[in-house]
Write an enzyme that holds these catalytic residues in place. Sequence first.
Site, PDB file in Angstrom:
ATOM      1  CG  ASP A 381      28.585  -0.905  83.369  1.00 13.04           C
ATOM      2  OD1 ASP A 381      27.547  -0.284  83.069  1.00 13.04           O
ATOM      3  OD2 ASP A 381      29.722  -0.412  83.353  1.00 13.04           O
TER       4      ASP A 381
HETATM    5  N1  LIG Z   1      36.500  -5.050  88.707  1.00 11.23           N
HETATM    6  C1  LIG Z   1      37.364  -4.926  87.731  1.00 11.23           C
HETATM    7  O1  LIG Z   1      38.372  -5.593  87.738  1.00 11.23           O
HETATM    8  C2  LIG Z   1      37.139  -3.989  86.612  1.00 11.23           C
HETATM    9  C3  LIG Z   1      38.228  -3.584  85.873  1.00 11.23           C
HETATM   10  C4  LIG Z   1      38.016  -2.714  84.811  1.00 11.23           C
HETATM   11  C5  LIG Z   1      36.742  -2.281  84.503  1.00 11.23           C
HETATM   12  N2  LIG Z   1      35.709  -2.714  85.246  1.00 11.23           N
HETATM   13  C6  LIG Z   1      34.377  -2.300  84.869  1.00 11.23           C
HETATM   14  O2  LIG Z   1      33.760  -1.646  85.919  1.00 11.23           O
HETATM   15  C7  LIG Z   1      32.379  -1.909  85.853  1.00 11.23           C
HETATM   16  C8  LIG Z   1      31.972  -2.421  87.181  1.00 11.23           C
HETATM   17  O3  LIG Z   1      30.589  -2.522  87.202  1.00 11.23           O
HETATM   18  P1  LIG Z   1      29.778  -2.069  88.453  1.00 11.23           P
HETATM   19  O4  LIG Z   1      28.390  -2.505  88.178  1.00 11.23           O
HETATM   20  O5  LIG Z   1      30.452  -2.559  89.676  1.00 11.23           O
HETATM   21  O6  LIG Z   1      29.931  -0.496  88.489  1.00 11.23           O
HETATM   22  P2  LIG Z   1      29.426   0.578  87.416  1.00 11.23           P
HETATM   23  O7  LIG Z   1      28.825  -0.075  86.254  1.00 11.23           O
HETATM   24  O8  LIG Z   1      30.609   1.445  87.184  1.00 11.23           O
HETATM   25  O9  LIG Z   1      28.303   1.322  88.132  1.00 11.23           O
HETATM   26  C9  LIG Z   1      28.512   1.942  89.372  1.00 11.23           C
HETATM   27  C10 LIG Z   1      27.246   2.620  89.762  1.00 11.23           C
HETATM   28  O10 LIG Z   1      27.357   3.005  91.114  1.00 11.23           O
HETATM   29  C11 LIG Z   1      26.586   4.170  91.279  1.00 11.23           C
HETATM   30  N3  LIG Z   1      27.150   4.920  92.382  1.00 11.23           N
HETATM   31  C12 LIG Z   1      28.275   5.657  92.403  1.00 11.23           C
HETATM   32  N4  LIG Z   1      28.448   6.221  93.594  1.00 11.23           N
HETATM   33  C13 LIG Z   1      27.409   5.836  94.366  1.00 11.23           C
HETATM   34  C14 LIG Z   1      27.021   6.126  95.707  1.00 11.23           C
HETATM   35  N5  LIG Z   1      27.783   6.867  96.513  1.00 11.23           N
HETATM   36  N6  LIG Z   1      25.889   5.541  96.158  1.00 11.23           N
HETATM   37  C15 LIG Z   1      25.128   4.790  95.348  1.00 11.23           C
HETATM   38  N7  LIG Z   1      25.441   4.510  94.086  1.00 11.23           N
HETATM   39  C16 LIG Z   1      26.586   5.054  93.597  1.00 11.23           C
HETATM   40  C17 LIG Z   1      26.644   4.921  89.987  1.00 11.23           C
HETATM   41  O11 LIG Z   1      25.363   5.435  89.660  1.00 11.23           O
HETATM   42  P3  LIG Z   1      24.966   6.893  90.139  1.00 11.23           P
HETATM   43  O12 LIG Z   1      25.993   7.801  89.620  1.00 11.23           O
HETATM   44  O13 LIG Z   1      23.591   7.066  89.578  1.00 11.23           O
HETATM   45  O14 LIG Z   1      24.932   6.838  91.644  1.00 11.23           O
HETATM   46  C18 LIG Z   1      27.011   3.865  88.959  1.00 11.23           C
HETATM   47  O15 LIG Z   1      25.984   3.618  88.034  1.00 11.23           O
HETATM   48  C19 LIG Z   1      32.143  -2.924  84.779  1.00 11.23           C
HETATM   49  O16 LIG Z   1      31.689  -2.305  83.613  1.00 11.23           O
HETATM   50  C20 LIG Z   1      33.510  -3.478  84.577  1.00 11.23           C
HETATM   51  O17 LIG Z   1      33.708  -3.941  83.266  1.00 11.23           O
HETATM   52  C21 LIG Z   1      35.890  -3.533  86.303  1.00 11.23           C
END
Ligand SMILES: NC(=O)c1ccc[n+]([C@@H]2O[C@H](COP(=O)([O-])OP(=O)(O)OC[C@H]3O[C@@H](n4cnc5c(N)ncnc54)[C@H](OP(=O)(O)O)[C@@H]3O)[C@@H](O)[C@H]2O)c1
Lengths: 453, 453, 100, 100
Positions: A381
């Site tokens: 994301d």
């Molecule tokens: N940081 C905060 O404080 C917080 C709080 C609340 C919400 N969020 C939300 O969390 C999200 C964070 O974004 P992000 O880009 O860090 O994460 P993400 O959008 O949740 O994407 C994580 C990606 O990691 C991949 N993944 C999972 N396990 C894996 C593995 N073992 N090896 C390789 N890839 C793997 C997944 O794809 P596959 O399944 O295809 O592998 C997934 O698409 C944002 O939407 C944010 O708004 C963050």
Amino acid sequence: MSTVMINLWYVVAAALFIFGLKQLGSPATAVRGNMLSSLAMVIAIAVTLLNKEILTFELILVAAIIGAVIGAITAQKVEMTSMPEMVALFNGSGGIASLMVGWAALYNMGNTTFTDVTILLSIVIGGMTFSGSILAWGKLSEVMTSAAVVFGAQRIVNAGILVGLIACSVLFCMDPSVDSPYLYAVIALSLLFGVMAVLPIGGADMPVVISLLNSYSGLAACAAGFAINNNILIVAGSMVGAAGIILTNIMCKAMNRSLGHVLFSGFGAVKQATKVEGEVKPIVAEDAFLILEAAQSVTFVPGYGMAVAQAQHVVRELGELLEKNGAEVTYAIHPVAGRMPGHMNVLLAEANVPYDQLVEMEDINPRIDNVDVAVVIGANDVVNPSARNDENSPIYGMPIINVDQARTVFVLKRSMGSGFSGVDNPLFFGDNTRMLFGDAKQSIAAVVAEFKG
Amino acid sequence: MSTVMINLWYVVAAALFIFGLKQLGSPATAVRGNMLSSLAMVIAIAVTLLNKEILTFELILVAAIIGAVIGAITAQKVEMTSMPEMVALFNGSGGIASLMVGWAALYNMGNTTFTDVTILLSIVIGGMTFSGSILAWGKLSEVMTSAAVVFGAQRIVNAGILVGLIACSVLFCMDPSVDSPYLYAVIALSLLFGVMAVLPIGGADMPVVISLLNSYSGLAACAAGFAINNNILIVAGSMVGAAGIILTNIMCKAMNRSLGHVLFSGFGAVKQATKVEGEVKPIVAEDAFLILEAAQSVTFVPGYGMAVAQAQHVVRELGELLEKNGAEVTYAIHPVAGRMPGHMNVLLAEANVPYDQLVEMEDINPRIDNVDVAVVIGANDVVNPSARNDENSPIYGMPIINVDQARTVFVLKRSMGSGFSGVDNPLFFGDNTRMLFGDAKQSIAAVVAEFKG
Amino acid sequence: MEAVFLAMVLMLSIFLGFELISKVPATLHTPLMSGANAISGITIVGALISAGGEAGAMSSYLGAAAVMFAMINVAGGYLVTNRMLSMFKKKDTSQTGGKS
Amino acid sequence: MEAVFLAMVLMLSIFLGFELISKVPATLHTPLMSGANAISGITIVGALISAGGEAGAMSSYLGAAAVMFAMINVAGGYLVTNRMLSMFKKKDTSQTGGKS
Ligand SMILES: NC(=O)c1ccc[n+]([C@@H]2O[C@H](COP(=O)([O-])OP(=O)(O)OC[C@H]3O[C@@H](n4cnc5c(N)ncnc54)[C@H](OP(=O)(O)O)[C@@H]3O)[C@@H](O)[C@H]2O)c1
Ligand SMILES: NC(=O)c1ccc[n+]([C@@H]2O[C@H](COP(=O)([O-])OP(=O)(O)OC[C@H]3O[C@@H](n4cnc5c(N)ncnc54)[C@H](OP(=O)(O)O)[C@@H]3O)[C@@H](O)[C@H]2O)c1
């Protein structure tokens, strides 16, 4: 010790809490800050025990030791990737403790109505914090489904609970007594309310919820402070309250959503993003190695997947190899990458990545077009260009790291699956994007092996 | 109104004071901040008057009106250049008021020893603040000699006064009564102490002293707050205390002196600077005009002399003409240029100089060698290169604006006289320095006339 | 016991004061100085209580005198600060605005 | 009247909390979250008072249970924060130092 002396010590403890939080503001002094804060806690506990009104120590000692042991063991064993669950659990303990403190305060003689109200507040907030935190923990640790649980009459049911809670509270305050059936009703309803409030929130939104619950546990302590006329509870509690609200706010802003939206609507249900189509160009580790070897500047963009795969150590190794190879290596950290604010920083710190290689989103974006290779490690994301381009996307407007503007992008993930928001990612179909499928740790390890051999 | 209600209003007032100070932190909101702060004051005064214990209003009304009128008239009439004197006078009023509040509190029944101690503190600090501020005002407005008055047995005399003050205070607290001769002794001695403390400080150090006295007047209010058990006095008083100390600190740092040094030693008495000799190259307005006309970048460096000459308006005019002529114009502000922190900013703001043309010392120094002409307007110490080069100079180590490294320097002053620190300035003898003697306003006006005609 | 509460209030206010004021930029230091000076006139609250109280004539007279002096500090301080700050304001509007 | 003093303390603490915490950089947000969480265990003070008080057995038992739960929060929270922060520390020393 006289009450005056005890309260003077509370002033000292409060000052130490404040100093501690102040020092938590910089990595260089943060360890000391945490120490000061714990020293403040020790002082507060110690002088309270010296209160001459305290009669029996055995029970207290046993309870304290049990609690300390449980806390210490959990703290030692927890993985850095499970911090959110951990905080949720601790938070729940704090909540139930505030509930009990309030409840026990009912047994005091001669409470005024004001005191009764604050007691009730501490019970209600404490109870909500407890059950909400436990549910949040359940969702995050996948003990239960992490999906948002939504059912038809939910709003009506919740409204009903809330009305009941208020009614019972009022009835209780009109005739307060420890045997009042309304007391039990209030406790039950506040526990229920905590559950119902967290149920419709998806697992991935849990960090926001936990931060909010953290704030609540501070407020519960504040309320308890009013109930028992205690300064230190109010000072410390309101610090926690402020911290929780600020962090909640930061997360919501970085996700470009309002708090209300997080709390009251299952995510993604609102809009349907434009369908993404195109050609996916996979790549294997050998080819990735060749490109990386030729790169002058490489930026790693870690996300939640790096935490899941525990890939931080091997990422650092690759980073060092690339540097030896003459490339300029940076780590671009999105404010809400991962599942907690600062999540990636902690992981990379754990892997000993040098501090000055971490750059923030605002700093990398202006110069991203000079980056030869952006390596997206389990992030999704936070690098989704539809947040910039696609007005129909549910994440439209969220600030992202513009990796699609780098010369080449590697995306390391296991599948074409979407991330936290469930939104498709056009980045995967970009001309300059190469997908390196597989677990992030294994993929990086394979590249590292190429470098070494 | 009940005491509880009044105190709740004090909480509101305190919150407004805090908001006000917060908003004073940015030029965009500062006016509003000051309004909020005055609103807080109005609330505090109003609810206090509604206290049912207040019996007679006539006396209060007359006193308040007289005070308000005096304050308002002075505030309207004062020149921006005389701000330090003004603050000193107001500060003195606050101090004597705190003294009287403490004194009056002695007439209350049933004071505890703790209360008596705080009453005494408020009398002593208030008294010192009063007499010290009045003396500081005298020195600044040149009602009396602004030189440091030093005599042989000074330290011994001061120590004697201090001992006497402490002794009388202790004796008073042992048998507190409004008729106690020790009370009068304490009042007299604290007034005397304020005078003696400020006497040995030179007129030019007065701003530091005033800032410190400002801090004291806050502390006096705090002490009075303890004496009459009043929250709002404590909150507001400690804010003032903090402000005064921070500003004092900033000034001392920018002057590269310790507070102790300011307070206890007549300035410059310590070291003798290396004698400066060389050739002085005067210039007339016509020639200055020719050089300025050809300049691509011009930096004005204003100092205390600009304030004395009230030259800020004509400086702004010249700046605009130069800009029209195609030059890049900046104003380099040294943190302690003038006689108060931020003094030059206020004057230039008064003359409507655009905000973004003001640059700070740290920003101008790295690029000063690209400046064609640095026009030093009545500044002296803040551009004295011996602070950088001459280890024997009393101002050695003080950070300065390195105008001597600009391509050409014009120094506008009336004579070869030294500035605040009394130290000779080798800048005047520099190869690239031209002295434009005369009152700064007239000199600049002459250059402006050349431009126009 | 009240004194202890006051001590807590004092401690918190001092910390808060330092946090707030160390954020004020150099540009605004003169207005800050005179603004803080105006706040120190808060001692007027104490003066009012004494002036209107029933602790005798002397206490009332002292209180009334204190009211007058404190009022000079309050009225003068706020007005002069306002005058100064308005100048800063003018500059802002003579600019394209939005400059802070 | 005590409640009013507490209200003042509350107001000041909230302001101070916001000032202090809004200065914490993003890097330290996770430790801040768990550190703040540990502080929320301060409710243990209330628990101790109830547990040791003379308001009857029920009050003592509730208090003791509260002591246990709050202690989990306190001990666990501080230790885990310390663990996290030590990692940050390590990095600093592996560098040339002086980096903050
Ligand atoms: N940081 C905060 O404080 C917080 C709080 C609340 C919400 N969020 C939300 O969390 C999200 C964070 O974004 P992000 O880009 O860090 O994460 P993400 O959008 O949740 O994407 C994580 C990606 O990691 C991949 N993944 C999972 N396990 C894996 C593995 N073992 N090896 C390789 N890839 C793997 C997944 O794809 P596959 O399944 O295809 O592998 C997934 O698409 C944002 O939407 C944010 O708004 C963050
Ligand atoms: N800003 C603060 O907060 C603060 C506080 C305390 C102390 N100080 C001290 O004050 C000093 C400030 O330095 P500064 O460079 O601004 O001033 P300065 O060193 O005091 O020099 C002022 C110069 O202005 C000249 N001058 C006076 N009237 C003039 C007129 N009508 N026209 C033209 N020139 C005139 C004087 O020279 P002529 O007599 O030859 O004309 C004098 O040399 C520093 O030493 C600083 O440490 C500042």
